[in-house]
Design a protein around this motif. Structure first.
Motif, mmCIF file in Angstrom:
data_model
loop_
_atom_site.group_PDB
_atom_site.id
_atom_site.type_symbol
_atom_site.label_atom_id
_atom_site.label_comp_id
_atom_site.label_asym_id
_atom_site.label_seq_id
_atom_site.Cartn_x
_atom_site.Cartn_y
_atom_site.Cartn_z
ATOM 1 N N GLN A 128 0.832 -1.204 0.000
ATOM 2 C CA GLN A 128 0.000 0.000 0.000
ATOM 3 C C GLN A 128 0.863 1.249 0.000
ATOM 4 O O GLN A 128 1.902 1.299 0.659
ATOM 5 N N ARG A 129 0.420 2.257 -0.741
ATOM 6 C CA ARG A 129 1.086 3.559 -0.750
ATOM 7 C C ARG A 129 0.026 4.644 -0.765
ATOM 8 O O ARG A 129 -0.974 4.544 -1.472
ATOM 9 N N GLU A 130 0.246 5.691 0.001
ATOM 10 C CA GLU A 130 -0.692 6.809 0.033
ATOM 11 C C GLU A 130 -0.157 7.967 -0.794
ATOM 12 O O GLU A 130 1.042 8.175 -0.912
ATOM 13 N N GLY A 131 -1.106 8.728 -1.348
ATOM 14 C CA GLY A 131 -0.750 9.932 -2.086
ATOM 15 C C GLY A 131 -0.953 9.780 -3.582
ATOM 16 O O GLY A 131 -0.307 8.959 -4.227
ATOM 17 N N LEU A 132 -1.884 10.576 -4.140
ATOM 18 C CA LEU A 132 -2.143 10.594 -5.578
ATOM 19 C C LEU A 132 -2.059 12.031 -6.066
ATOM 20 O O LEU A 132 -2.580 12.942 -5.425
ATOM 21 N N LEU A 133 -1.398 12.227 -7.195
ATOM 22 C CA LEU A 133 -1.279 13.548 -7.795
ATOM 23 C C LEU A 133 -1.877 13.490 -9.198
ATOM 24 O O LEU A 133 -1.336 12.843 -10.093
ATOM 25 N N TYR A 134 -3.034 14.162 -9.372
ATOM 26 C CA TYR A 134 -3.712 14.205 -10.666
ATOM 27 C C TYR A 134 -3.229 15.437 -11.419
ATOM 28 O O TYR A 134 -3.290 16.557 -10.890
ATOM 29 N N VAL A 184 -4.100 18.296 -8.892
ATOM 30 C CA VAL A 184 -4.820 18.151 -7.626
ATOM 31 C C VAL A 184 -4.139 17.034 -6.846
ATOM 32 O O VAL A 184 -3.910 15.937 -7.374
ATOM 33 N N ARG A 185 -3.819 17.320 -5.595
ATOM 34 C CA ARG A 185 -3.173 16.307 -4.747
ATOM 35 C C ARG A 185 -4.169 15.804 -3.702
ATOM 36 O O ARG A 185 -4.801 16.585 -3.003
ATOM 37 N N ILE A 186 -4.326 14.474 -3.653
ATOM 38 C CA ILE A 186 -5.155 13.830 -2.631
ATOM 39 C C ILE A 186 -4.243 12.950 -1.790
ATOM 40 O O ILE A 186 -3.826 11.874 -2.214
ATOM 41 N N GLU A 187 -3.908 13.451 -0.607
ATOM 42 C CA GLU A 187 -2.918 12.769 0.218
ATOM 43 C C GLU A 187 -3.393 11.394 0.689
ATOM 44 O O GLU A 187 -2.606 10.462 0.826
ATOM 45 N N ALA A 188 -4.697 11.253 0.942
ATOM 46 C CA ALA A 188 -5.221 9.986 1.449
ATOM 47 C C ALA A 188 -5.563 9.003 0.339
ATOM 48 O O ALA A 188 -5.943 7.870 0.628
ATOM 49 N N GLY A 189 -5.428 9.412 -0.926
ATOM 50 C CA GLY A 189 -5.660 8.493 -2.032
ATOM 51 C C GLY A 189 -4.637 7.374 -1.991
ATOM 52 O O GLY A 189 -3.464 7.594 -1.678
ATOM 53 N N ARG A 190 -5.069 6.171 -2.328
ATOM 54 C CA ARG A 190 -4.188 5.024 -2.139
ATOM 55 C C ARG A 190 -3.966 4.236 -3.422
ATOM 56 O O ARG A 190 -4.867 4.087 -4.235
ATOM 57 N N MET A 191 -2.754 3.709 -3.551
ATOM 58 C CA MET A 191 -2.410 2.712 -4.558
ATOM 59 C C MET A 191 -1.991 1.452 -3.808
ATOM 60 O O MET A 191 -1.455 1.516 -2.706
ATOM 61 N N ALA A 192 -2.218 0.303 -4.417
ATOM 62 C CA ALA A 192 -1.813 -0.954 -3.791
ATOM 63 C C ALA A 192 -1.787 -2.050 -4.847
ATOM 64 O O ALA A 192 -2.323 -1.894 -5.949
ATOM 65 N N HIS A 295 8.111 10.226 -6.548
ATOM 66 C CA HIS A 295 7.939 9.643 -5.217
ATOM 67 C C HIS A 295 6.463 9.466 -4.869
ATOM 68 O O HIS A 295 6.134 8.884 -3.841
ATOM 69 N N THR A 296 5.587 9.972 -5.728
ATOM 70 C CA THR A 296 4.158 9.792 -5.527
ATOM 71 C C THR A 296 3.557 9.208 -6.791
ATOM 72 O O THR A 296 4.198 9.192 -7.854
ATOM 73 N N THR A 297 2.345 8.723 -6.712
ATOM 74 C CA THR A 297 1.653 8.205 -7.894
ATOM 75 C C THR A 297 1.101 9.370 -8.697
ATOM 76 O O THR A 297 0.453 10.269 -8.155
ATOM 77 N N ILE A 298 1.356 9.341 -9.989
ATOM 78 C CA ILE A 298 0.899 10.393 -10.886
ATOM 79 C C ILE A 298 -0.214 9.827 -11.770
ATOM 80 O O ILE A 298 -0.085 8.728 -12.309
ATOM 81 N N ILE A 299 -1.293 10.590 -11.911
ATOM 82 C CA ILE A 299 -2.405 10.179 -12.761
ATOM 83 C C ILE A 299 -2.710 11.291 -13.741
ATOM 84 O O ILE A 299 -2.942 12.445 -13.343
ATOM 85 N N ASP A 300 -2.666 10.975 -15.020
ATOM 86 C CA ASP A 300 -3.095 11.904 -16.052
ATOM 87 C C ASP A 300 -4.619 11.947 -15.988
ATOM 88 O O ASP A 300 -5.307 11.002 -16.362
ATOM 89 N N ALA A 301 -5.162 13.056 -15.499
ATOM 90 C CA ALA A 301 -6.590 13.116 -15.161
ATOM 91 C C ALA A 301 -7.490 12.940 -16.372
ATOM 92 O O ALA A 301 -8.555 12.331 -16.269
ATOM 93 N N ALA A 302 -7.108 13.484 -17.523
ATOM 94 C CA ALA A 302 -7.966 13.398 -18.696
ATOM 95 C C ALA A 302 -7.835 12.056 -19.404
ATOM 96 O O ALA A 302 -8.817 11.489 -19.864
ATOM 97 N N LYS A 303 -6.617 11.541 -19.472
ATOM 98 C CA LYS A 303 -6.397 10.282 -20.195
ATOM 99 C C LYS A 303 -6.508 9.052 -19.310
ATOM 100 O O LYS A 303 -6.389 7.931 -19.800
ATOM 101 N N ARG A 304 -6.717 9.252 -18.000
ATOM 102 C CA ARG A 304 -6.903 8.136 -17.065
ATOM 103 C C ARG A 304 -5.726 7.159 -17.144
ATOM 104 O O ARG A 304 -5.889 5.943 -17.202
#
Length: 431
Positions: A128-134, A184-192, A295-304
């Motif tokens: 588990q890792r916390e932190g998502l950056l869209y 947009v940064r969601i600190e509690a967003g999780r990847m696992a 160091h954080t998970t990056i998500i391209d918000a439009a292209k998912r």
């Protein structure tokens, strides 16, 4: 009760877990040699969806051009595919988007609670890792994210809207050129690691007893009667063998949680799920330069498209290809596969240049089901002994745990935790 669950991915194993917790005996039938080998294996890792990465809304599928969308729509679509895209388009307005997400939100909350309970109860560790950056590329994309930000505020999800400079200050490996609009940064967003979680949950069930796994077996049909339910298994023997006996497993209910195979299994009962197949892609690339890895998970918000660290590799997931329903079992053309993987490689170069050796990446593709109205198909499927847990889409694998809890409550005859309007909206036989 004795319940048969078809499917050994996240939806099937989660269903078995919730059914066993409710006191039922369960038999899980999986066509692969072990669990988590189908679409679950290639999941991006996003644990629960936010308004920014649900696969509907203002930022999703704005048009059918590959250059501006993370979904490749194959040409030559017939009526059903066009109708599917049109229904998704109806959820692009702020009002429709907010109303649909509000129906999904109770399922997200239930799923989060169920996941945390299982994780803490059995001390599970599935990377588990916390932190998502869209991230959003242009001002037009930024404006389209405003309804999602409104929903984050409405449901009190802690987040930070960032300028491009603030994104770079937070994640130094994002390049300033070409310019982008912000994020947009969601600190509690999780990847696992979804397949690892499924395997650990199976081990829990093996240790507890009461759940049997039949792997390497394919279900050829479902039989429903007033008093019992059964599944017919395809013979283990090769097709040319002279003696082939049909094996039948009987129970009190059947839950179909078989991913894309759910559609043909329930079709004989006249159930037409509002689901459509997407061929998803993942690149697992060795790390090229450690200092370039975000160091954080990056998500391209439009292209998912999600980019995240998985041990010594970078996982880039997305590149969806929208198919016709009758193409589920057909391989993609080489051109479509190359187009999908090119989207992933482009995202890696744009947002994490130098981090991954794309030339040495291992490619994966698998089928996922996406609903035309933004919600999975969960619950009773029109017959008292037939249930479905499918269509959670590419983002938010833990939704399957919340869905499984609803199914366990329905089979047990207990009052569901979810509100009635959400249960009705999730129903496999909804209008």
């Amino acid at each position: 009760m004795d319940v048969i669950v078809i499917g050994g991915g996240i939806a099937g194993v989660a269903t078995a877990y919730q059914l066993r917790a409710a006191g039922h005996r369960v038999c899980v039938v999986e066509r692969h040699a072990t669990v988590a080998q189908g679409a679950t294996y290639g999941h991006s890792g996003v644990v629960l969806p936010s308004p920014l990465d649900v696969w509907f809304g203002p930022t999703f599928l704005r048009d059918r051009r590959q250059s501006s969308s993370g979904v490749i729509c194959k040409t030559g679509f017939g009526g059903p595919a066009r109708a599917f895209v049109k229904r998704l388009g109806a959820l692009r307005s702020s009002e429709a988007f907010a109303a649909r997400y509000a129906l999904l939100r109770p399922l997200i909350d239930t799923a989060e609670s169920a996941l945390d309970d299982a994780t803490n109860r059995f001390q599970l560790d599935y990377e588990q890792r916390e932190g998502l950056l869209y991230l959003v590329r242009g001002n037009d994309e930024r404006s389209l994210t405003q309804p999602a930000l409104e929903l984050l505020r409405r449901f009190e999800v802690p987040h930070h809207a960032l300028s491009a400079a603030e994104c770079i200050a937070f994640e130094h490996n994002i390049p300033p050129e070409p310019p982008f609009a912000g994020g947009v940064r969601i600190e509690a967003g999780r990847m696992a690691n979804c397949p690892l979680f499924v395997k650990q949950l199976k081990q829990v069930l093996d240790n507890q007893g009461g759940v049997q796994f039949q792997t390497g077996r394919e279900v050829s049909s479902i039989r429903l009667e007033s008093g019992r339910a059964a599944v017919e298994l395809a013979p283990r023997l090769p097709a040319h063998a002279s003696a082939r006996e049909v094996e039948v497993i009987s129970g009190d209910a059947v839950v179909v949680a078989a991913g894309a195979q759910t559609l043909p299994l329930i079709a004989p009962f006249g159930v037409k799920l509002p689901l459509y197949p997407l061929r998803m892609h993942t690149l697992n690339a060795p790390v090229a330069h450690e200092e370039c890895v975000p160091h954080t998970t990056i998500i391209d918000a439009a292209k998912r498209i999600a980019i995240t660290r998985m041990n010594h590799r970078l996982r880039i997931s997305g590149g969806a290809v929208l198919l016709r329903a009758n193409q589920v079992d057909e391989p993609l053309t080489e051109a479509l596969t190359e187009s999908a993987l090119a989207l992933l490689g482009e995202a890696s170069r744009d947002w994490a240049p130098g981090a991954a050796r794309i030339s040495a990446a291992l490619a994966w593709e698998g089928m996922k089901l996406l609903s035309a109205d933004g919600l999975p198909a969960v619950g009773n499927a029109g017959h008292p002994r037939l249930f479905v847990n499918a269509g959670h889409g590419p983002a938010g694998w833990a939704l399957a745990l919340g869905s499984a809890k609803l199914i366990a409550q329905q089979i047990s005859g207990t009052s569901p935790d979810l509100p009635a309007d959400t249960i009705n909206a999730l129903s496999p036989v909804r209008g």
